[in-house]
Design a protein around this motif. Structure first.
Motif, mmCIF file in Angstrom:
data_model
loop_
_atom_site.group_PDB
_atom_site.id
_atom_site.type_symbol
_atom_site.label_atom_id
_atom_site.label_comp_id
_atom_site.label_asym_id
_atom_site.label_seq_id
_atom_site.Cartn_x
_atom_site.Cartn_y
_atom_site.Cartn_z
ATOM 1 N N TYR A 56 0.830 -1.201 0.000
ATOM 2 C CA TYR A 56 0.000 0.000 0.000
ATOM 3 C C TYR A 56 0.870 1.258 0.000
ATOM 4 C CZ TYR A 56 -3.326 3.551 1.374
ATOM 5 O OH TYR A 56 -4.076 4.694 1.418
ATOM 6 N N VAL A 57 1.895 1.261 0.841
ATOM 7 C CA VAL A 57 2.777 2.435 0.916
ATOM 8 C C VAL A 57 3.499 2.647 -0.417
ATOM 9 C CG1 VAL A 57 4.862 3.307 2.011
ATOM 10 C CG2 VAL A 57 3.071 2.352 3.402
ATOM 11 N N SER A 58 3.902 1.562 -1.049
ATOM 12 C CA SER A 58 4.549 1.670 -2.364
ATOM 13 C C SER A 58 3.589 2.246 -3.396
ATOM 14 C CB SER A 58 5.042 0.302 -2.825
ATOM 15 O OG SER A 58 6.042 -0.180 -1.966
ATOM 16 N N SER A 59 2.301 1.901 -3.270
ATOM 17 C CA SER A 59 1.322 2.418 -4.220
ATOM 18 C C SER A 59 1.136 3.924 -4.073
ATOM 19 C CB SER A 59 -0.034 1.725 -4.034
ATOM 20 O OG SER A 59 -0.699 2.209 -2.865
ATOM 21 N N LEU A 60 1.551 4.481 -2.914
ATOM 22 C CA LEU A 60 1.477 5.930 -2.712
ATOM 23 C C LEU A 60 2.710 6.626 -3.288
ATOM 24 C CD1 LEU A 60 0.167 6.077 0.969
ATOM 25 C CD2 LEU A 60 -1.120 6.473 -1.127
ATOM 26 N N GLY A 61 3.596 5.857 -3.908
ATOM 27 C CA GLY A 61 4.763 6.458 -4.555
ATOM 28 C C GLY A 61 6.004 6.495 -3.685
ATOM 29 N N ALA A 98 -7.200 -1.843 11.065
ATOM 30 C CA ALA A 98 -7.526 -0.532 10.492
ATOM 31 C C ALA A 98 -6.649 0.546 11.129
ATOM 32 C CB ALA A 98 -9.009 -0.216 10.704
ATOM 33 N N TRP A 99 -6.384 0.408 12.413
ATOM 34 C CA TRP A 99 -5.556 1.400 13.112
ATOM 35 C C TRP A 99 -4.176 1.470 12.487
ATOM 36 C CZ3 TRP A 99 -1.031 1.995 15.744
ATOM 37 C CH2 TRP A 99 -0.927 3.075 16.613
ATOM 38 N N ILE A 100 -3.546 0.305 12.260
ATOM 39 C CA ILE A 100 -2.178 0.310 11.748
ATOM 40 C C ILE A 100 -2.142 0.820 10.313
ATOM 41 C CG2 ILE A 100 -2.029 -2.059 10.847
ATOM 42 C CD1 ILE A 100 0.639 -0.420 12.992
ATOM 43 N N PHE A 101 -3.181 0.513 9.533
ATOM 44 C CA PHE A 101 -3.239 1.044 8.172
ATOM 45 C C PHE A 101 -3.386 2.561 8.205
ATOM 46 C CE2 PHE A 101 -3.215 -1.690 4.459
ATOM 47 C CZ PHE A 101 -3.284 -2.965 4.978
ATOM 48 N N ARG A 102 -4.215 3.063 9.116
ATOM 49 C CA ARG A 102 -4.434 4.511 9.178
ATOM 50 C C ARG A 102 -3.160 5.241 9.563
ATOM 51 N NH1 ARG A 102 -6.407 7.709 13.273
ATOM 52 N NH2 ARG A 102 -6.952 5.890 14.490
ATOM 53 N N VAL A 103 -2.464 4.750 10.579
ATOM 54 C CA VAL A 103 -1.228 5.396 11.019
ATOM 55 C C VAL A 103 -0.184 5.352 9.899
ATOM 56 C CG1 VAL A 103 0.698 5.204 12.631
ATOM 57 C CG2 VAL A 103 -1.639 4.967 13.463
ATOM 58 N N THR A 104 -0.078 4.199 9.238
ATOM 59 C CA THR A 104 0.888 4.068 8.135
ATOM 60 C C THR A 104 0.533 5.020 7.009
ATOM 61 O OG1 THR A 104 1.176 1.734 8.694
ATOM 62 C CG2 THR A 104 1.945 2.432 6.534
ATOM 63 N N HIS A 105 -0.736 5.099 6.686
ATOM 64 C CA HIS A 105 -1.213 5.995 5.629
ATOM 65 C C HIS A 105 -0.824 7.444 5.950
ATOM 66 C CE1 HIS A 105 -4.213 7.848 2.875
ATOM 67 N NE2 HIS A 105 -4.483 8.639 3.880
ATOM 68 N N LYS A 116 2.672 12.219 5.026
ATOM 69 C CA LYS A 116 3.538 13.259 5.570
ATOM 70 C C LYS A 116 4.928 13.172 4.934
ATOM 71 C CE LYS A 116 4.863 15.132 10.062
ATOM 72 N NZ LYS A 116 4.748 15.003 11.522
ATOM 73 N N GLN A 117 5.451 11.968 4.839
ATOM 74 C CA GLN A 117 6.785 11.795 4.266
ATOM 75 C C GLN A 117 6.774 12.141 2.777
ATOM 76 O OE1 GLN A 117 9.561 11.058 6.025
ATOM 77 N NE2 GLN A 117 10.657 11.462 4.133
ATOM 78 N N ALA A 168 -12.819 3.700 5.212
ATOM 79 C CA ALA A 168 -13.262 5.051 5.560
ATOM 80 C C ALA A 168 -12.429 5.599 6.715
ATOM 81 C CB ALA A 168 -14.744 5.028 5.947
ATOM 82 N N ARG A 169 -12.138 4.730 7.676
ATOM 83 C CA ARG A 169 -11.372 5.182 8.840
ATOM 84 C C ARG A 169 -9.923 5.490 8.454
ATOM 85 N NH1 ARG A 169 -10.251 1.736 14.244
ATOM 86 N NH2 ARG A 169 -9.298 3.414 15.416
ATOM 87 N N VAL A 170 -9.336 4.664 7.607
ATOM 88 C CA VAL A 170 -7.932 4.880 7.209
ATOM 89 C C VAL A 170 -7.782 6.194 6.456
ATOM 90 C CG1 VAL A 170 -6.091 4.031 5.702
ATOM 91 C CG2 VAL A 170 -7.328 2.436 7.155
ATOM 92 N N LEU A 171 -8.710 6.438 5.514
ATOM 93 C CA LEU A 171 -8.582 7.611 4.649
ATOM 94 C C LEU A 171 -9.231 8.853 5.228
ATOM 95 C CD1 LEU A 171 -9.225 5.949 1.159
ATOM 96 C CD2 LEU A 171 -7.067 6.404 2.296
ATOM 97 N N GLY A 172 -9.994 8.685 6.335
ATOM 98 C CA GLY A 172 -10.631 9.860 6.929
ATOM 99 C C GLY A 172 -11.766 10.406 6.089
ATOM 100 N N ILE A 173 -12.478 9.508 5.390
ATOM 101 C CA ILE A 173 -13.622 9.943 4.586
ATOM 102 C C ILE A 173 -14.857 9.180 5.061
ATOM 103 C CG2 ILE A 173 -12.213 10.538 2.577
ATOM 104 C CD1 ILE A 173 -12.923 7.880 1.329
ATOM 105 N N SER A 174 -16.027 9.554 4.510
ATOM 106 C CA SER A 174 -17.250 8.915 4.976
ATOM 107 C C SER A 174 -17.421 7.550 4.327
ATOM 108 C CB SER A 174 -18.456 9.792 4.643
ATOM 109 O OG SER A 174 -18.643 9.808 3.240
#
Lengths: 199, 258
Positions: free
Chosen positions: A47-52, A84-91, A96-97, A166-172
């Motif tokens: 997932y992190v790699s998919s964010l570039g 979900a918590w660990i995905f959200r924090v990683t996201h 930020k990075q 929804a929780r990871v991305l902070g959307i509804s």
């Protein structure tokens, strides 16, 4: 996330929730964190790699996230749905990075080492030789989507439920549903084009 | 029940399942480095945290045992201990901010040393602050990081365990390249850590741009005692959980729209 990995993570989450009523010692928390790492490190890194993010930075971000998980458990914070918590924090750490990397990129230009670690979007020789044309179509369709839709699809591919996404991305929850409906429709059209060309 | 009677929906469901499987195969068809090295690194870092936690527990037990032994030495010793305690208590009335922080259960490293990090601001207008996107400042140069750590006598620590944080965030006019505005804030070892301070900074930025708090007031709050400011603005004695913070943000957004 494979079914076995999903089951393992779900089992870990249940074990942690069952232990929620009693205080966990540092060694026990460490053991649980390591088990969770074994189960979720690969999906998180994908997932992190998919964010570039380059792989090495992705690894460091995941390390930070699990250290934060240790501290979260040590402070007796809520233990429900830690996946979900660990995905959200990683996201959040990855975004930020990535923002800091972009600022450095604008200021100093790209570093060769970083460029080498970026994923090459063009199909690999193996894919060309073995004709994995379908994956090429799907990957191209995925890359052409808006970023939010890509993130929702990536997280869904790693086995997260709608509510967790929804929780990871902070959307509804509704936004997740709309995004996935739209994205799967696009994937379906891309898949249809691939099938049409084969015929 | 519906699927049993609706062929169209069954077909659609099968199609979605097939697409999802193809998507999963596409996303997971990537070669990742072996987990071994990263696992070993995490285990090593967790071992350090566990040892630190166990060391704190052992220290507390040793302190209790030492007190019990002193009390058991008879009335004269007890009187001497009482007198000694009275003298120590009088001395503790003239505490520095760090010692009072210890008495309040806040480890000294959660707050900067005022003589080393008094804070520094740059000339900036309210319009500039509110126009800026978040995190407009890049990473702190490594040489500056090392200088700050040397001043705090932390030159041998791992950089990853600390955030070289701005006492007054640049988003609220803090100076970005002044050593007087930087300090090493621990990530994990204390409750009042850098993530908690981030929440306060975000809240103050919202309130300043909503004209609820004056910019100099926000800067002063961060420069003097950010933990006290957190407790004041969030009406709590402990850091808030994520859900509580989200409710506060939603309420603030509604207030701005209203």
């Amino acid at each position: 996330m494979s079914t076995s990995s999903q089951n393992l993570t779900a089992g870990l989450s249940r074990a942690m929730e069952a232990a929620a009523e009693r205080e966990l010692g540092p060694r026990e928390i460490e053991r649980l964190v390591m088990e969770m790492f074994d189960a979720t490190r690969n999906p998180l890194l994908r997932y992190v790699s998919s964010l570039g993010m380059p792989v090495c930075e992705g690894e460091e971000i995941i390390q930070e996230a699990f250290l934060a998980l240790f501290r979260h458990l040590q402070l007796g914070r809520p233990r429900e749905n830690l996946r979900a918590w660990i995905f959200r924090v990683t996201h959040n750490l990855a975004l930020k990075q990535r923002h800091m990397n972009r600022r450095l990129l604008l200021k100093h230009g790209p570093e060769p080492a970083v460029l080498d670690q970026q994923r090459d979007p063009s199909p690999s020789p193996e894919e060309q030789v073995f004709g994995k044309q379908r994956q090429q179509y799907l990957r191209a369709a995925l890359a052409a989507m808006p970023e939010r839709d890509q993130r929702c699809l990536r997280l869904r591919a790693e086995g997260l439920r709608y509510r967790e996404i929804a929780r990871v991305l902070g959307i509804s929850l509704g936004a997740v549903s709309i995004s996935l409906t739209r994205s799967l429709a696009r994937l379906g059209r891309a898949d249809g084009r691939c099938n049409g060309e084969r015929q | 029940m519906h699927l049993a009677t609706c062929e169209r929906c069954r077909t659609r469901r099968a199609e979605l399942a097939r697409l999802s499987e193809a998507l999963r195969a596409t996303c997971q068809n990537e070669v990742l480095p072996s987990i071994g090295a990263s696992r070993a690194q995490l285990k090593s870092r967790l071992d350090e945290l566990v040892c630190a936690a166990q060391g704190e527990t052992a220290g507390r037990w040793l302190d209790r045992w030492a007190v019990l032994r002193r009390v058991a030495y008879g009335p004269a010793v007890m009187l001497m201990v009482a007198l000694a305690g009275l003298l120590i208590g009088i001395r503790h009335h003239r505490v520095s901010r760090d010692t009072s922080a210890e008495a309040a259960g806040i480890p000294p490293t959660a707050l900067p040393q005022p003589n080393l990090t008094p804070g520094a601001i740059r000339r900036v207008s309210l319009a500039d602050v509110c126009r800026m996107p978040e995190e407009t400042v890049g990473a702190v140069p490594v040489a500056l990081q090392r200088e700050v750590l040397r001043e705090y006598r932390l030159q041998d620590v791992r950089l990853a365990d600390y955030e070289l944080d701005y006492l007054i965030t640049p988003d609220l006019g803090g100076a970005a390249d002044d050593v007087r505005n930087l300090w090493p804030e621990p990530h994990y070892s204390v409750e009042w850590n850098s993530y908690v301070k981030d929440d306060l900074e975000n809240y103050l930025h919202q309130q300043v741009c909503a004209r609820k708090i004056a910019l100099p007031v926000a800067q002063h709050a961060l420069a003097t005692d950010w933990i006290a400011a957190y407790k004041k603005y969030f009406h709590t004695n402990t850091p808030l959980a994520e859900g509580q913070l989200r409710r506060l943000r939603i309420a603030a957004r509604r207030e701005r729209r209203g």
